[in-house]
Design a protein around this motif. Structure first.
Motif, PDB file in Angstrom:
ATOM      1  N   LYS A  30       1.579 -21.676  11.525  1.00  0.00           N
ATOM      2  CA  LYS A  30       2.005 -21.133  12.810  1.00  0.00           C
ATOM      3  C   LYS A  30       3.106 -21.994  13.427  1.00  0.00           C
ATOM      4  O   LYS A  30       2.975 -23.206  13.537  1.00  0.00           O
ATOM      5  CB  LYS A  30       0.819 -21.056  13.774  1.00  0.00           C
ATOM      6  CG  LYS A  30       1.167 -20.408  15.106  1.00  0.00           C
ATOM      7  CD  LYS A  30      -0.068 -20.300  15.998  1.00  0.00           C
ATOM      8  CE  LYS A  30       0.287 -19.651  17.328  1.00  0.00           C
ATOM      9  NZ  LYS A  30      -0.904 -19.542  18.222  1.00  0.00           N
ATOM     10  N   ILE A  47       4.707 -23.250  16.563  1.00  0.00           N
ATOM     11  CA  ILE A  47       4.435 -23.420  17.989  1.00  0.00           C
ATOM     12  C   ILE A  47       5.733 -23.420  18.777  1.00  0.00           C
ATOM     13  O   ILE A  47       5.817 -22.868  19.876  1.00  0.00           O
ATOM     14  CB  ILE A  47       3.665 -24.726  18.241  1.00  0.00           C
ATOM     15  CG1 ILE A  47       2.423 -24.813  17.333  1.00  0.00           C
ATOM     16  CG2 ILE A  47       3.273 -24.846  19.712  1.00  0.00           C
ATOM     17  CD1 ILE A  47       1.439 -23.689  17.538  1.00  0.00           C
ATOM     18  N   ASP A  73       9.938 -22.687  17.915  1.00  0.00           N
ATOM     19  CA  ASP A  73      10.719 -22.062  16.852  1.00  0.00           C
ATOM     20  C   ASP A  73      12.216 -22.175  17.125  1.00  0.00           C
ATOM     21  O   ASP A  73      12.798 -21.363  17.842  1.00  0.00           O
ATOM     22  CB  ASP A  73      10.317 -20.587  16.722  1.00  0.00           C
ATOM     23  CG  ASP A  73      10.924 -19.907  15.505  1.00  0.00           C
ATOM     24  OD1 ASP A  73      11.675 -20.566  14.775  1.00  0.00           O
ATOM     25  OD2 ASP A  73      10.644 -18.713  15.296  1.00  0.00           O
ATOM     26  N   ALA A  83       3.238 -20.953  26.073  1.00  0.00           N
ATOM     27  CA  ALA A  83       4.513 -20.501  25.510  1.00  0.00           C
ATOM     28  C   ALA A  83       5.175 -21.564  24.634  1.00  0.00           C
ATOM     29  O   ALA A  83       6.056 -21.249  23.834  1.00  0.00           O
ATOM     30  CB  ALA A  83       5.463 -20.087  26.625  1.00  0.00           C
ATOM     31  N   GLY A  84       4.777 -22.831  24.800  1.00  0.00           N
ATOM     32  CA  GLY A  84       5.376 -23.912  24.026  1.00  0.00           C
ATOM     33  C   GLY A  84       6.154 -24.912  24.859  1.00  0.00           C
ATOM     34  O   GLY A  84       6.743 -25.855  24.324  1.00  0.00           O
ATOM     35  N   GLU A 136       9.091 -18.002  25.237  1.00  0.00           N
ATOM     36  CA  GLU A 136       7.915 -17.163  25.014  1.00  0.00           C
ATOM     37  C   GLU A 136       7.533 -17.225  23.544  1.00  0.00           C
ATOM     38  O   GLU A 136       8.378 -17.057  22.659  1.00  0.00           O
ATOM     39  CB  GLU A 136       8.167 -15.709  25.429  1.00  0.00           C
ATOM     40  CG  GLU A 136       6.897 -14.870  25.362  1.00  0.00           C
ATOM     41  CD  GLU A 136       7.059 -13.511  26.006  1.00  0.00           C
ATOM     42  OE1 GLU A 136       6.197 -13.139  26.817  1.00  0.00           O
ATOM     43  OE2 GLU A 136       8.028 -12.818  25.681  1.00  0.00           O
ATOM     44  N   LYS A 137       6.258 -17.520  23.296  1.00  0.00           N
ATOM     45  CA  LYS A 137       5.724 -17.650  21.936  1.00  0.00           C
ATOM     46  C   LYS A 137       6.572 -18.611  21.106  1.00  0.00           C
ATOM     47  O   LYS A 137       6.833 -18.381  19.927  1.00  0.00           O
ATOM     48  CB  LYS A 137       5.632 -16.283  21.263  1.00  0.00           C
ATOM     49  CG  LYS A 137       4.643 -15.350  21.946  1.00  0.00           C
ATOM     50  CD  LYS A 137       4.563 -13.999  21.265  1.00  0.00           C
ATOM     51  CE  LYS A 137       3.560 -13.092  21.975  1.00  0.00           C
ATOM     52  NZ  LYS A 137       3.485 -11.743  21.374  1.00  0.00           N
ATOM     53  N   GLY A 138       6.987 -19.704  21.751  1.00  0.00           N
ATOM     54  CA  GLY A 138       7.722 -20.746  21.049  1.00  0.00           C
ATOM     55  C   GLY A 138       9.199 -20.495  20.865  1.00  0.00           C
ATOM     56  O   GLY A 138       9.926 -21.368  20.385  1.00  0.00           O
ATOM     57  N   LYS A 139       9.683 -19.315  21.230  1.00  0.00           N
ATOM     58  CA  LYS A 139      11.090 -18.968  21.046  1.00  0.00           C
ATOM     59  C   LYS A 139      11.853 -19.073  22.361  1.00  0.00           C
ATOM     60  O   LYS A 139      11.331 -18.725  23.416  1.00  0.00           O
ATOM     61  CB  LYS A 139      11.231 -17.542  20.497  1.00  0.00           C
ATOM     62  CG  LYS A 139      10.765 -17.371  19.063  1.00  0.00           C
ATOM     63  CD  LYS A 139      11.003 -15.948  18.601  1.00  0.00           C
ATOM     64  CE  LYS A 139      10.623 -15.755  17.136  1.00  0.00           C
ATOM     65  NZ  LYS A 139      11.566 -16.474  16.234  1.00  0.00           N
ATOM     66  N   THR A 160      11.982 -10.662  29.083  1.00  0.00           N
ATOM     67  CA  THR A 160      10.816 -10.665  28.200  1.00  0.00           C
ATOM     68  C   THR A 160      10.457  -9.255  27.727  1.00  0.00           C
ATOM     69  O   THR A 160      10.055  -9.066  26.577  1.00  0.00           O
ATOM     70  CB  THR A 160       9.603 -11.312  28.897  1.00  0.00           C
ATOM     71  OG1 THR A 160       9.363 -10.676  30.159  1.00  0.00           O
ATOM     72  CG2 THR A 160       9.843 -12.797  29.122  1.00  0.00           C
ATOM     73  N   LYS A 166      10.333  -7.837  23.833  1.00  0.00           N
ATOM     74  CA  LYS A 166       9.195  -7.121  23.256  1.00  0.00           C
ATOM     75  C   LYS A 166       9.621  -5.823  22.597  1.00  0.00           C
ATOM     76  O   LYS A 166       9.133  -5.443  21.535  1.00  0.00           O
ATOM     77  CB  LYS A 166       8.159  -6.838  24.351  1.00  0.00           C
ATOM     78  CG  LYS A 166       7.420  -8.081  24.826  1.00  0.00           C
ATOM     79  CD  LYS A 166       6.512  -7.766  26.015  1.00  0.00           C
ATOM     80  CE  LYS A 166       5.855  -9.034  26.545  1.00  0.00           C
ATOM     81  NZ  LYS A 166       5.047  -8.765  27.754  1.00  0.00           N
ATOM     82  N   ASN A 207      11.117  -6.455  19.246  1.00  0.00           N
ATOM     83  CA  ASN A 207      10.131  -6.864  18.227  1.00  0.00           C
ATOM     84  C   ASN A 207       9.130  -5.772  17.863  1.00  0.00           C
ATOM     85  O   ASN A 207       8.295  -5.973  16.992  1.00  0.00           O
ATOM     86  CB  ASN A 207       9.377  -8.099  18.723  1.00  0.00           C
ATOM     87  CG  ASN A 207      10.283  -9.312  18.807  1.00  0.00           C
ATOM     88  OD1 ASN A 207      11.181  -9.486  17.990  1.00  0.00           O
ATOM     89  ND2 ASN A 207      10.059 -10.174  19.805  1.00  0.00           N
TER      90      ASN A 207
END
Length: 310
Positions: free
Chosen positions: A18, A20, A22, A42-43, A208-211, A302, A306, A309
């Motif tokens: 995973k 964390i 990116d 979010a990281g 968000e989500k590491g990005k 954000t 989404k 993606n």
């Protein structure tokens, strides 16, 4: 010497399979308050921990005021002052004695005059000789800032610094940061409190989500371009008469009540509509335009991510 204080290139952290964090990259120049925005998880804290060397990076480079974190670790850390989570002190000692203890451990020479200036900067003169266990949370936060900047770092890093502070404490804290930035300190601050970050930061990055999804100046967010449509509300003495007059040229006028109507127009059209109303013997009492907030921009970016993606 470059004006860039913090330069982060392709920062990555992987645990197992995973990611964390990116491939995150950004820069902070001297005198800027830069915000890391994102929900919990979010990281943001992981990024900060990698910058200050608390955890290892899987990949990427960190340079702090010309010092590479890999090849000159001590030199890089000497440029940083940080509060990661809540600042901890010896409660049985006074604020002054806590700072003197830190002063003795510092690699830099810290004069008594510098200690005095720092205490005055965070406005703790009245309480600096009281035991820290008697301090309020806001006072502890100010003492934490004093400790973080005592050695004159070029970069101040703060992770969720306003957690637990009341509105008065948050405002004081925000004012302290602005004073530090005005004196040349670069500030990296992370938070999920968008309303506070809007008042605090010069630029922000959304994580968000590491990005890293987006970087933008706060002025670009809160000042909509003149060519963009915005909702404008007019308060007048005769709403029906005003709408009838404007519908000769505009088809998006909406009545709110007997004295107010809204219309979607660009910035330059506001004055033209006001002129039309006045010439039509309509009394205009108020004109209000809705500006974008940081929350609006955050949701816009954000949600767009989404959709990409999906």
């Amino acid at each position: 010497m470059s004006n860039t204080i913090l330069k982060v290139d392709n920062l990555t952290k992987t645990i197992g399979s995973k990611k964390i964090v990116d491939d995150v990259s950004f820069e902070i120049p001297k005198g800027e308050i830069f915000g890391l925005l994102g929900p919990n998880g979010a990281g943001k804290t992981t990024i900060i921990r990698m910058i200050v060397g608390l955890i290892n990076r899987t990949g990427g480079k960190v340079n702090i005021n010309g010092h590479d974190l890999d090849t000159d670790f001590n030199g890089a850390l000497n440029e940083i002052g940080a509060i990661v989570e809540n600042p901890e002190f010896y409660g049985y000692m006074s604020g002054r004695k806590n700072l003197l203890h830190y002063k003795r451990m510092s690699r830099n020479v810290i004069t008594d005059e510098k200690l005095k200036e720092t205490i005055e900067l965070v406005k703790l003169e009245h309480a600096i000789d009281q035991k820290v266990k008697t301090y309020s949370l806001g006072m502890r936060q100010r003492l934490g800032v004093a400790q973080a900047i005592l050695h004159s770092p070029s970069l101040l890093i703060l992770d969720e610094p306003t957690n637990g502070l009341d509105p008065s404490g948050i405002r004081e804290f925000r004012d302290h940061l602005r004073q530090l930035a005005d004196n040349g300190t670069a500030v990296l601050v992370s938070s999920h409190l968008l309303s506070e970050m809007q008042l605090m930061c010069d630029r922000f990055a959304i994580i968000e989500k590491g990005k890293l999804l987006h970087i933008e100046s706060m002025s670009d967010t809160t000042n909509m371009e003149e060519t963009l449509l915005r909702e404008v509300t007019f308060t007048v003495n005769n709403c029906d008469q005003a709408i009838a007059l404007l519908k000769q040229s505009y088809d998006n006028v909406t009545k709110k009540d007997d004295n107010q109507f809204t219309i979607m127009i660009d910035y330059n059209s506001i004055a033209e509509i006001n002129k039309t109303l006045v010439q039509g013997d309509i009394h205009v009492y108020e004109i209000s335009s809705v500006k974008k907030t940081l929350e609006d921009r955050f949701m816009e970016i954000t949600n767009a991510a989404k959709e990409v993606n999906v």
